[in-house]
Design a protein around this motif. Structure first.
Motif, PDB file in Angstrom:
ATOM      1  N   GLU A  31       0.814  -1.222   0.000  1.00  0.00           N
ATOM      2  CA  GLU A  31       0.000   0.000   0.000  1.00  0.00           C
ATOM      3  C   GLU A  31       0.845   1.269   0.000  1.00  0.00           C
ATOM      4  OE1 GLU A  31      -3.381  -0.293  -0.380  1.00  0.00           O
ATOM      5  OE2 GLU A  31      -2.631  -2.343  -0.668  1.00  0.00           O
ATOM      6  N   PHE A  32       2.030   1.213   0.559  1.00  0.00           N
ATOM      7  CA  PHE A  32       2.947   2.351   0.593  1.00  0.00           C
ATOM      8  C   PHE A  32       4.236   1.908  -0.091  1.00  0.00           C
ATOM      9  CE2 PHE A  32       0.094   2.575   4.190  1.00  0.00           C
ATOM     10  CZ  PHE A  32      -0.378   3.884   4.150  1.00  0.00           C
ATOM     11  N   ARG A  33       4.473   2.461  -1.276  1.00  0.00           N
ATOM     12  CA  ARG A  33       5.630   2.032  -2.057  1.00  0.00           C
ATOM     13  C   ARG A  33       6.701   3.111  -1.997  1.00  0.00           C
ATOM     14  NH1 ARG A  33       5.538  -2.742  -1.713  1.00  0.00           N
ATOM     15  NH2 ARG A  33       6.975  -2.986  -3.460  1.00  0.00           N
ATOM     16  N   CYS A 122      13.245   3.404   8.855  1.00  0.00           N
ATOM     17  CA  CYS A 122      11.950   2.734   8.687  1.00  0.00           C
ATOM     18  C   CYS A 122      10.895   3.335   9.603  1.00  0.00           C
ATOM     19  CB  CYS A 122      12.087   1.236   8.966  1.00  0.00           C
ATOM     20  SG  CYS A 122      12.915   0.310   7.660  1.00  0.00           S
ATOM     21  N   TYR A 123      11.311   3.716  10.792  1.00  0.00           N
ATOM     22  CA  TYR A 123      10.371   4.348  11.723  1.00  0.00           C
ATOM     23  C   TYR A 123       9.787   5.620  11.109  1.00  0.00           C
ATOM     24  CZ  TYR A 123       8.840   7.323  15.586  1.00  0.00           C
ATOM     25  OH  TYR A 123       8.122   8.163  16.395  1.00  0.00           O
ATOM     26  N   TYR A 124      10.665   6.481  10.567  1.00  0.00           N
ATOM     27  CA  TYR A 124      10.168   7.746  10.031  1.00  0.00           C
ATOM     28  C   TYR A 124       9.437   7.567   8.707  1.00  0.00           C
ATOM     29  CZ  TYR A 124      11.775  10.916  13.594  1.00  0.00           C
ATOM     30  OH  TYR A 124      11.899  11.601  14.781  1.00  0.00           O
ATOM     31  N   LEU A 125       9.815   6.573   7.926  1.00  0.00           N
ATOM     32  CA  LEU A 125       9.045   6.294   6.713  1.00  0.00           C
ATOM     33  C   LEU A 125       7.618   5.895   7.085  1.00  0.00           C
ATOM     34  CD1 LEU A 125      11.635   4.298   4.557  1.00  0.00           C
ATOM     35  CD2 LEU A 125      10.949   6.687   4.305  1.00  0.00           C
ATOM     36  N   THR A 126       7.492   5.068   8.115  1.00  0.00           N
ATOM     37  CA  THR A 126       6.166   4.648   8.569  1.00  0.00           C
ATOM     38  C   THR A 126       5.406   5.822   9.187  1.00  0.00           C
ATOM     39  OG1 THR A 126       7.052   2.442   9.028  1.00  0.00           O
ATOM     40  CG2 THR A 126       4.940   3.000  10.033  1.00  0.00           C
ATOM     41  N   ARG A 127       6.107   6.599   9.999  1.00  0.00           N
ATOM     42  CA  ARG A 127       5.486   7.754  10.663  1.00  0.00           C
ATOM     43  C   ARG A 127       4.911   8.734   9.647  1.00  0.00           C
ATOM     44  NH1 ARG A 127       3.532  11.828  11.657  1.00  0.00           N
ATOM     45  NH2 ARG A 127       3.908  13.343  13.330  1.00  0.00           N
ATOM     46  N   TYR A 149       3.391   6.941  18.040  1.00  0.00           N
ATOM     47  CA  TYR A 149       4.158   7.403  16.886  1.00  0.00           C
ATOM     48  C   TYR A 149       4.008   8.911  16.673  1.00  0.00           C
ATOM     49  CZ  TYR A 149       6.175   3.340  14.466  1.00  0.00           C
ATOM     50  OH  TYR A 149       6.962   2.275  14.090  1.00  0.00           O
ATOM     51  N   PHE A 150       2.860   9.474  17.064  1.00  0.00           N
ATOM     52  CA  PHE A 150       2.596  10.893  16.825  1.00  0.00           C
ATOM     53  C   PHE A 150       3.021  11.774  17.989  1.00  0.00           C
ATOM     54  CE2 PHE A 150      -0.206   8.788  13.823  1.00  0.00           C
ATOM     55  CZ  PHE A 150      -0.060   9.567  12.680  1.00  0.00           C
ATOM     56  N   HIS A 151       3.684  11.200  18.988  1.00  0.00           N
ATOM     57  CA  HIS A 151       4.210  11.994  20.091  1.00  0.00           C
ATOM     58  C   HIS A 151       5.363  12.851  19.570  1.00  0.00           C
ATOM     59  CE1 HIS A 151       6.467  12.725  23.906  1.00  0.00           C
ATOM     60  NE2 HIS A 151       5.228  12.897  24.366  1.00  0.00           N
ATOM     61  N   ALA A 152       5.493  14.073  20.107  1.00  0.00           N
ATOM     62  CA  ALA A 152       6.459  15.042  19.567  1.00  0.00           C
ATOM     63  C   ALA A 152       7.909  14.646  19.790  1.00  0.00           C
ATOM     64  CB  ALA A 152       6.195  16.416  20.179  1.00  0.00           C
ATOM     65  N   LYS A 153       8.200  13.829  20.779  1.00  0.00           N
ATOM     66  CA  LYS A 153       9.567  13.378  21.068  1.00  0.00           C
ATOM     67  C   LYS A 153      10.519  14.550  21.344  1.00  0.00           C
ATOM     68  CE  LYS A 153       8.389   9.100  20.246  1.00  0.00           C
ATOM     69  NZ  LYS A 153       6.951   9.331  20.102  1.00  0.00           N
TER      70      LYS A 153
END
Length: 539
Positions: A31-33, A122-127, A149-153
């Motif tokens: 779904e996400f290429r 991969c984390y940020y690609l998914t985020r 995942y949407f926490h500002a960190k």
């Protein structure tokens, strides 16, 4: 709708790591290429070089680039390796302009918090894939939802919390599932939800892999040592192998743990596989083209599988958990035994026996009116064949290979080694990130008379190779260098003891042969003298 997301490196060539990260995510969903920028776009991105960047100038650069190059580029994520700041914060890891389909990530200083650069990417690609679905979701700073995942960190170490947990808080999940009507946000489809779940599994490090093991006769004992370490970081839903690899694959797919493999194979006297009396060997080789029937081996595997799988009657391939074995046959080449596909109704022990029909050593098996030979003749390390049948499957390969060229040996042994070992180096070089390289020398494929020290050595060298591989993968909770160095040192010390043992045994065999020859000569001389004395006395 499939999201086409372009990855561009700015100011520094980060494409190798971006390519690996994209491949990891593309392998598990459709779904996400994620794709790398074209060569012309890359040149302009690399030329945009600064000591530090602001999100404002990144957005401006990407928008100008879109106008300059045109084309359908709805979503772009830029990666850089310099300090990044926004209008609100002086030091951030990433940001997005979701309405414009843009995002930016920096790797600068990320290794203070995340050792695994690919997992970080991969984390940020998914985020940001989620932000492209619903750009209305804003980063929150709720301490009770810090794993989201949407926490500002703002507190940088919390990024590991999200990566390791894979959490999307209930509130953000509701927004993904139910965006405001008439807004730019899209409702998350069922397939997209599954894709995001799989990508978060990859980030967490718990996405299932296939385990692919090379053939190699008795050297396969090293697999058990390697798996003791690998099982801490991977779980495998497919067990693939040829010959010795098929033995390990069958036992693992049958429910045995790596620790149980160590115990079973460590206690097994492999000489029992040589199941023909000495006087039969010439007849077997002349009339059946192999020395040993291999029946003891088949019965041994069958009894082990029956001990784990409760069932009346034979254990079939379909009773195993994700097992794939390869054998060789004339004409069609590979013969595949797949627990969920080809020949799933074949008895599992016989399928393994077919796969490990080492030429000359074992009599060829027969199936479907054809003789079946060792899988090593066509696919000794069946990565290429497995990926052809199961494309994009994440896998870990266990590859047996000597790192130092051996001295001269018996020609027949060398030829047998060449046939059984095959030439799989190009496959290994094509997947260096996924290979555990194990050097089992001086143990050879058909050294069935293994000494206890040689078994200990194979387990040690397998473990050391796995630890070295895990360090190369840079796991955040992986082994440290001192552990790897200690295991490697122990394996090499054991290798030297094995070589010394073999030299001593070789000398003993030579002495024994010399004694036998000398005894035969003495007996011959005595008999000749006796006969000569009788003959001369007769005259």
């Amino acid at each position: 709708m499939s999201y086409d997301i372009e990855l561009i490196s700015i100011g520094e060539d980060l494409y190798p790591i971006l390519g690996s990260s994209a491949s990891m995510l593309n392998a598990v969903q459709n779904e996400f290429r994620f794709r790398l920028a074209s060569s012309r776009v890359r040149e302009e991105g690399l030329s945009f070089n600064r000591n530090q960047y602001s999100t404002a100038e990144i957005w401006q650069f990407l928008k100008e680039q879109r106008l300059s190059f045109g084309g359908n580029r709805p979503f772009i994520i830029a990666f850089l390796n310099r300090p990044l700041q926004s209008t609100q914060y002086k030091n951030i890891f990433g940001s997005h302009e979701g309405d414009d389909g843009l995002a930016v990530v920096t790797l600068h200083s990320s290794t203070q918090y995340v050792k695994e650069a690919k997992r970080y990417c991969c984390y940020y690609l998914t985020r940001y894939a989620m932000s492209f679905v619903n750009p209305l979701i804003r980063a929150h700073n709720d301490p009770d939802r810090s794993a989201c995942y949407f926490h500002a960190k703002v507190y940088k170490p919390e990024i590991r919390l999200s990566m390791d947990s894979g959490t999307i808080c209930d509130e953000d999940m509701r927004q993904l599932d139910n965006p405001p009507a008439g807004s730019s946000a899209r409702r998350l489809s069922h397939l997209e939800r599954e894709a995001l779940s799989k990508m978060r599994q990859v980030v967490r490090g718990d996405y299932p892999h296939a385990l692919v093991m090379k053939g190699g006769g008795v050297k396969g004992l090293a697999f058990a040592g390697a798996l003791l370490e690998l099982e801490r970081y991977f779980w495998f839903d497919r067990h693939v192998g040829t010959s010795a690899g098929a033995i390990a694959a069958a036992l693992l797919a049958g429910g045995y743990s790596p620790a149980e493999l160590v115990e079973l194979l460590g206690k097994k006297d492999f000489r029992e596989f040589m199941d023909a009396p000495f006087w039969k060997l010439p007849f077997n080789i002349l009339f059946r083209w192999g020395l040993y029937p291999g029946e003891h081996f088949r019965e041994w595997i069958g009894s082990l599988l029956r001990a784990k799988i409760s069932k009346q009657g034979d254990i079939l391939m379909s009773d195993l958990n994700g097992a794939v074995f390869y054998a060789s046959t004339r004409g069609t080449g590979n013969m595949v035994f797949d627990s969920s596909g080809s020949r799933k109704d074949i008895t599992a022990s016989y399928a393994v026996r077919c796969s490990m029909s080492i030429p000359v050593f074992f009599i060829a098996a027969e199936l479907e009116g054809r003789k079946i030979y060792d899988g090593g003749l066509r696919s000794n390390f069946p990565v290429a064949r497995f990926l052809a049948d199961h494309p994009n499957t994440p896998f870990i390969g266990l590859y047996l290979t000597p790192t130092v060229k051996r001295g001269r040996g018996w020609m027949g042994s060398d030829l047998l080694e060449i046939v059984v070992e095959g030439d799989e180096r190009s496959v290994v070089d094509g997947h260096p990130f996924d290979m555990v390289l194990i050097d089992p020398s001086p143990v050879n494929t058909t050294n069935f008379r293994l000494h206890a020290l040689e078994k200990e050595f194979l387990l040690k060298v397998g473990r050391a190779a796995a630890l070295k591989f895990l360090v190369s993968r840079n796991f955040d909770d992986g082994p440290d260098l001192s552990t790897v160095e200690s295991a490697t040192r122990e394996a090499e010390e054991c290798r030297e003891r094995v070589r010394s043992l073999r030299r001593r045994n070789s000398k003993r065999r030579l002495i024994a042969i010399a004694i036998v020859i000398a005894a035969m000569l003495i007996i011959g001389i005595l008999i000749s003298s006796h006969l000569f004395a009788r003959i001369t006395s007769a005259f």
